[in-house]
Design a protein around this motif. Structure first.
Motif, PDB file in Angstrom:
ATOM      1  N   ASP A  79     -43.213  -6.049  19.683  1.00  0.00           N
ATOM      2  CA  ASP A  79     -42.836  -6.832  18.498  1.00  0.00           C
ATOM      3  C   ASP A  79     -41.327  -7.046  18.541  1.00  0.00           C
ATOM      4  O   ASP A  79     -40.553  -6.133  18.221  1.00  0.00           O
ATOM      5  CB  ASP A  79     -43.253  -6.071  17.228  1.00  0.00           C
TER       6      ASP A  79
ATOM      7  N   GLY B  24     -46.255   0.132  18.935  1.00  0.00           N
ATOM      8  CA  GLY B  24     -45.136   0.503  18.061  1.00  0.00           C
ATOM      9  C   GLY B  24     -44.824   1.994  18.034  1.00  0.00           C
ATOM     10  O   GLY B  24     -43.879   2.432  17.380  1.00  0.00           O
TER      11      GLY B  24
ATOM     12  N   SER C  67     -43.467  -0.052  22.494  1.00  0.00           N
ATOM     13  CA  SER C  67     -44.754   0.553  22.877  1.00  0.00           C
ATOM     14  C   SER C  67     -44.661   1.079  24.308  1.00  0.00           C
ATOM     15  O   SER C  67     -43.797   0.659  25.072  1.00  0.00           O
ATOM     16  CB  SER C  67     -45.877  -0.486  22.798  1.00  0.00           C
TER      17      SER C  67
ATOM     18  N   ALA D 255     -39.502   0.404  15.912  1.00  0.00           N
ATOM     19  CA  ALA D 255     -40.936   0.315  15.615  1.00  0.00           C
ATOM     20  C   ALA D 255     -41.643  -0.752  16.443  1.00  0.00           C
ATOM     21  O   ALA D 255     -42.875  -0.858  16.388  1.00  0.00           O
ATOM     22  CB  ALA D 255     -41.139   0.039  14.131  1.00  0.00           C
ATOM     23  N   GLY D 256     -40.872  -1.517  17.191  1.00  0.00           N
ATOM     24  CA  GLY D 256     -41.495  -2.552  18.013  1.00  0.00           C
ATOM     25  C   GLY D 256     -41.702  -2.124  19.455  1.00  0.00           C
ATOM     26  O   GLY D 256     -42.133  -2.919  20.297  1.00  0.00           O
TER      27      GLY D 256
ATOM     28  N   GLN E  49     -39.058  -6.276  15.483  1.00  0.00           N
ATOM     29  CA  GLN E  49     -38.817  -4.882  15.080  1.00  0.00           C
ATOM     30  C   GLN E  49     -37.816  -4.229  16.032  1.00  0.00           C
ATOM     31  O   GLN E  49     -37.677  -4.654  17.177  1.00  0.00           O
ATOM     32  CB  GLN E  49     -40.126  -4.102  15.147  1.00  0.00           C
TER      33      GLN E  49
END
Lengths: 376, 380
Positions: free
Chosen positions: B175, B231, B184, B181-182, B178
């Motif tokens: 993401d 995330g 992965s 939190a974005g 973000q």
């Protein structure tokens, strides 16, 4: 393995913080040039409070260091470095000498009073010509049947100006004798209290012994010098290690408080990396020193064969770190740190004492080096 | 407080030192000179059980606790294993395999952990990028979901084991809008189309580990290769920090013990002015300073390991303190060790030269000393 303080360790340190007021250092320092009797009364008051919480008897009878003792020592050394040094000289040095080497009569007479905080002892070891450890003492004890005659001069005797009894380390041929000299004995002359750059509240003075007569039943020994001096130095180094932790705590906290409160350019100075990074280095040194000190104490307690080398490592590292932390603290405090009387300024001066007293940093490194070479 | 190791831990350490001295150390110098990874030694570490020491037995590990695992790192250093092989082991076991073990699906664990534990496969972790080091949130490698696949684009930098790894744990943004939190985490296997390693970097030290760039060009991987949830990658990366600052620091400390022994023996053998240089106070002072560093650093390292064994939440402050101390305070004793050897210390044959080079990584890898100071000052 357990890196947490146990209940016993926490409990004593907590009680100690309640028993000793935050102004203790200021109070003992203020009496430095005042009435000696008033000074003695103040110390006796503190000794009484420490006795009530069981601090004074810790590790005295068995001569063992422990992490519980270090936790309590660290708390007292943080509250009042000067009081700490005086108390420890009386209990962990003088008290341990009597407990481990004294006759049953000497123990019965002295130890309960020490533990109750009603008696002050001191150890007279250092002499002006004592440049290396193996040099014979110039202070002698010569026997004349049932008495001994003690003659010599001792320097830097902590508690000298207020002690009830002085454990004087004397030379008797190849051996050592320890004379438990009463302060009121004829021929005992306590010199003027030193004015040091640090530990200003600790009473330290030279003691001259001019043909002092000491009853044979008040003399300990004879001992082999390496045995008794080794123990005495180790105890001293352990005390000075804990003293270092106290100084680091005081100067770090003072700098941290200042960095949070003092504003410059519209924000607290801790917001600047030059300040924040100094504090990070100080905290790193402080935490590292703490762990090393506690591990060295634990090794003593558990009888580890690495004990002696760890004690030397801890003393050297902690004492030198105390100076570095205090120096950084003064830098963080800026001009606010320069006037006399703030904890960082006091710690800076006191930290130098820690590197010189006991086993000096230089001698300590020689000892560590020798041990490493022995095994190689 | 209590600082003892169990008899089993101490026995294991002794066994590992003996094993490493016999099976690994004799080849260290040759591989270091040639900047070559020692595959045989790596697999032997797997056979001995080091690579999967803390993994569960059912997945090919030994189920050891963290303190024992850190002790293994110290033992390798103490035996004389170079920083390069220790680093390769660290990146493989703690940064790659442990992330799969802690956050992967059952299927992922079964597929990868046994092979990583044995050393049959080599693992690496790709977080750092040419333009994103400690500022993880700014990483620009993208992972775009496309049906049952993710398509990765971007590049990673300074990846230990990058060019020799069979499996990589790769952090990428799912993401873009973000920050942390974005991020992965994904598993990428060697040979996946669009995934390639750049040339190995020529480094000052830790030369037996291969460090390279990783490139992702429309690299398509199955969606099931996502580790955990989208995330959640940043937290996974942060959990490796504790390993980074305990198990990965331990070989430096063990290595310093090895160097200290070398210095002491040399000081007794080397004569100048008619006597061994061990006689001189300045020599003893250097030996003492090295010893003081070792003893001070050890407790910091084991504190993190012990906290991890207690299941305590991330202890960033303690981890940063340990990393900062080992990183910055090791420079002087490493330098002293070289100085004590004089001209010989500057030459490869005496090993302190290699240790000096290897130890330069301590204040850089896994977050520089300045980053540690930033973390400490934020948390205190």
């Amino acid at each position: 393995m357990n890196f947490d303080f146990d209940e016993k360790e926490l409990d004593l340190a907590t009680r100690l913080k309640k028993a000793i007021d935050q102004d203790a250092e200021k109070r003992v320092k203020s009496l430095r040039t005042g009435d000696p009797l008033e000074c003695l009364n103040l110390f006796m008051d503190y000794l009484g409070r420490l006795a009530d919480i069981g601090y004074l008897g810790l590790g005295v009878k068995d001569g063992n260091h422990s992490s519980a003792l270090v936790a309590a020592q660290e708390a007292l050394a943080t509250l009042s470095p000067s009081l700490f040094l005086a108390v420890e000289s009386s209990t962990r040095l003088f008290g341990r000498l009597v407990a481990l080497y004294g006759t049953s009569h000497q123990k019965e007479e002295i130890l309960p009073l020490l533990e109750q905080g009603r008696y002050v002892g001191c150890v007279a070891l250092t002499e002006s010509g004592m440049s290396v450890e193996n040099q014979p003492f110039e202070t002698t004890a010569s026997s004349s049947g049932k008495d001994f005659t003690v003659t010599g001069t001792k320097d830097h005797v902590i508690n000298g100006p207020m002690a009830d009894r002085i454990a004087v380390i004397t030379q008797a041929d190849e051996k050592l004798l320890i004379a438990l000299v009463r302060i009121e004995s004829p021929g005992v002359i306590v010199g003027e209290r030193y004015a040091f750059i640090g530990y200003e509240g600790t009473p330290v003075a030279p003691v001259q012994l001019d043909r002092v007569t000491v009853s044979a039943k008040e003399v300990m020994g004879p001992f082999d010098p390496p045995d008794i001096l080794g123990n005495l130095r180790r105890w001293e180094d352990q005390v000075l290690t804990s003293a270092s932790l106290g100084l680091m705590n005081r100067s770090f906290q003072t700098a941290l408080d200042h960095a949070r409160m003092h504003r410059s350019g519209g924000k607290p100075v801790i917001a600047y990396q030059e300040v924040a990074f100094k504090l990070a280095e100080m905290l790193t040194l402080r935490q590292t020193a703490q762990l090393l000190a506690y591990r060295a104490a634990w090794m003593d307690e558990s009888g580890d064969r690495e004990r002696d080398i760890l004690v030397n490592c801890a003393k050297t590292f902690c004492a030198e770190s105390a100076e570095q932390v205090a120096s950084q603290a003064l830098q963080v405090l800026g001009a606010n740190g320069l006037p006399k009387g703030n904890p960082a300024e006091e710690s800076y001066g006191s930290a130098k004492y820690l590197q010189v007293a006991g086993t000096s940093s230089e001698i300590s490194r020689i000892k560590i080096g020798d041990r490493i070479l022995e095994r190689a | 407080m209590e600082f003892s190791f169990t008899p089993e831990q101490l026995m294991f350490k002794e066994q590992l030192i003996r094993f490493a001295k016999k099976e690994i150390v004799p080849r260290v110098s040759e591989h270091d000179l040639q900047s070559k990874f020692d595959f045989d030694s790596f697999r032997k570490l797997g056979e001995f059980g080091v690579l999967g020491l803390h993994f569960p037995e059912e997945l090919g590990g030994s189920g050891a606790d963290v303190v024992t695992t850190v002790l293994a790192g110290e033992a390798l250093g103490e035996a004389g294993v170079d920083g390069g092989l220790s680093l390769a082991y660290g990146a493989h076991t703690f940064l790659c395999a442990d992330t799969i073990l802690c956050h992967g699906s059952e299927e992922q664990k079964k597929r990868y952990i046994p092979k990583l534990a044995s050393g049959e496969w080599i693992g690496c972790m790709g977080l750092t990028e040419p333009g994103a080091g400690s500022d993880v949130a700014s990483l620009s490698t993208r992972a775009k979901k496309a049906g049952n696949t993710y398509i990765l684009n971007g590049s990673k930098m300074f990846i230990t084991n990058g060019s020799i790894a069979d499996v990589a744990v790769i952090y990428a943004k799912t993401d873009k809008g973000q920050k942390h939190a974005g991020i992965s985490a994904f598993i990428v296997e060697k040979g996946t189309p669009g995934f390639s390693a750049g040339r190995d970097l020529i480094k000052m030290g830790v030369r037996t580990s291969h460090t390279s760039e990783l490139v992702f060009e429309d690299c398509e991987i199955p969606a099931k290769n996502l580790i955990g949830q989208e995330g959640a990658g940043f937290l996974m990366a942060m959990q490796t920090v504790e390993w980074d600052r305990s198990a990965l620091l331990a070989p430096f400390i063990g290595g310093m013990t090895y160097v200290l022994q070398k210095c002491a023996r040399y000081a007794k053998e080397r004569h100048q002015f008619g006597r061994p240089i061990a006689y001189f106070q300045a020599t003893k002072h250097k030996l003492a300073d090295i010893k003081i560093f070792i003893e001070a650093a050890r407790s910091l390292c084991y504190r993190i390991a012990w906290c991890k064994d207690q299941g305590r939440p991330l202890n960033h402050l303690e981890a940063a303190v340990a990393k900062l101390f080992v990183g910055d305070w090791s420079l002087k004793p490493a330098n002293d060790a070289m100085l004590l050897h004089g001209g010989y210390g500057y030459c490869h044959e005496y090993e302190v030269e290699r240790y000096f080079r290897d130890s330069r990584l301590a204040p850089i890898g896994g977050g520089t000393s300045d980053i540690q100071k930033k973390i400490i000052s934020k948390l205190m």
